[in-house]
Scaffold this motif. Structure first.
Motif, mmCIF file in Angstrom:
data_model
loop_
_atom_site.group_PDB
_atom_site.id
_atom_site.type_symbol
_atom_site.label_atom_id
_atom_site.label_comp_id
_atom_site.label_asym_id
_atom_site.label_seq_id
_atom_site.Cartn_x
_atom_site.Cartn_y
_atom_site.Cartn_z
ATOM 1 N N LEU A 155 -3.750 5.566 6.258
ATOM 2 C CA LEU A 155 -3.329 5.799 4.875
ATOM 3 C C LEU A 155 -4.521 6.066 3.961
ATOM 4 C CD1 LEU A 155 -1.179 5.940 2.706
ATOM 5 C CD2 LEU A 155 -1.224 3.441 2.569
ATOM 6 N N ARG B 173 0.835 -1.197 0.000
ATOM 7 C CA ARG B 173 0.000 0.000 0.000
ATOM 8 C C ARG B 173 0.875 1.254 0.000
ATOM 9 N NH1 ARG B 173 -3.043 0.833 4.633
ATOM 10 N NH2 ARG B 173 -1.351 -0.148 5.788
ATOM 11 N N GLU C 233 -5.137 5.876 -1.673
ATOM 12 C CA GLU C 233 -4.342 4.713 -1.278
ATOM 13 C C GLU C 233 -4.282 3.752 -2.457
ATOM 14 O OE1 GLU C 233 -4.951 0.742 1.372
ATOM 15 O OE2 GLU C 233 -5.446 2.629 2.390
#
Length: 316
Positions: free
Chosen positions: A292, A2, A17
């Motif tokens: 994130l 990621r 993301e």
């Protein structure tokens, strides 16, 4: 793995993301599993496209300058950090991609992170702390007893500068938003003023400043007039176009009165900052921890202003 990504310049909404291949450490690199990365003002400029002449128009791009995490691989020629070490460091300047699960870097870009801090706390100090040491110690050469004014004293850089200036023995005055004045005093400032009601004209009634650390860099001529005869102003932002032109001229002339620099820290500077932390002279200040998936919101929050310390993105 990621990673924060964007496919074109624009507002915070361009961030998302994404998934990218995990990097491979070269023979002179280490691979770090990133636990946290912070959001810095330079990244806002890069994402918006204001630095496109430097960063180019090849997409998609990554995001993130600094990180804190754990070494998971070390190349055959590496004689520095070992697998399992907790480290903090930078991947590069504003065009980096450290807001991702793994980064491959050379050992000179990291050091062991300070004892007693988790990754979120550690990364919140990196950019502001290394910038502050460079500005105060290396550029302004601040001395004990000198009067230091910090513009933007509550932000990610300013909050570290206030603490460092106090640790270096300076008399510290902070400028910040009205709701953050008690916060700035709590960082160690001797006085704190609301920038909205206390501008250069009001500050001129005080004793002059030996050093001004300016994270805003607007209205430079007015703030330059607040300097004592041997005073030094260090700008940590380009501010307005007119300020950028003034700073470019001062840099070309190698002025010791008005200075600007773009940070590019390496291991010795990280170690110096860790020393301040471990002696209890500088503490981390985290405004908000984001996941994130919320990278766009992290940028949006920093752009909104009124920050206390750092916005941090947690990766694990």
């Amino acid at each position: 793995m990621r990673a924060a990504r964007y496919d074109g310049y624009g507002g915070p909404e361009v961030l998302y993301e994404g998934r990218v291949p995990r990097p491979v450490a070269g023979p002179d690199q280490i691979l770090v599993r990133v636990h946290a990365s912070s959001v810095n003002g330079g990244e806002l400029l890069v994402r918006s496209g204001r630095l496109a002449l430097v960063t180019g128009r090849r997409f998609p791009k990554g995001m993130g300058i600094d990180f804190a995490g754990e070494v998971v691989e070390a190349g055959a020629r590496v004689r520095g950090p070992a697998v399992g070490d907790r480290v903090w460091g930078v991947q590069g300047r504003a065009g980096g991609s450290a807001t991702s699960e793994y980064v491959a870097v050379r050992p000179r870009r990291v050091s062991l992170s300070p004892a007693g801090l988790d990754a979120v706390e550690a990364v919140s100090l990196l950019a502001g702390g290394t910038t502050g040491i460079t500005a105060l110690r290396d550029m302004a050469r601040v001395r004990p007893g000198e009067r230091v004014l910090v513009r933007g004293a509550s932000g990610g850089v300013g909050s570290a500068v206030v603490q460092l200036a106090r640790a270096m023995g300076a008399h510290v005055t902070g400028l910040a938003g009205a709701r953050n004045l008690d916060f700035v005093l709590g960082l160690g400032a001797h006085e704190a003023y609301d920038y909205a009601s206390t501008g250069p004209a009001e500050l001129a009634r005080l004793e002059g400043f030996d050093v001004i650390i300016d994270t805003v860099a607007s209205d430079l001529p007015e703030y330059q007039r607040l300097l004592t005869r041997r005073g030094r102003l260090v700008a940590l932002s380009l501010g307005s176009f007119s300020s950028a032109v003034r700073l470019a001229g001062a840099t070309l002339l190698r002025s010791r009165r008005t200075m600007f620099f773009s940070g590019n820290p390496k291991t010795p500077l990280f170690r110096d900052l860790a020393g301040y932390v471990e002696r209890g002279e500088v503490r981390p200040v985290v405004d908000t921890v984001h996941e994130l998936a919320d990278i766009a919101e992290a940028h949006r929050a920093l752009e909104a202003g009124g920050v206390r310390g750092k916005h941090v993105v947690r990766l694990t």
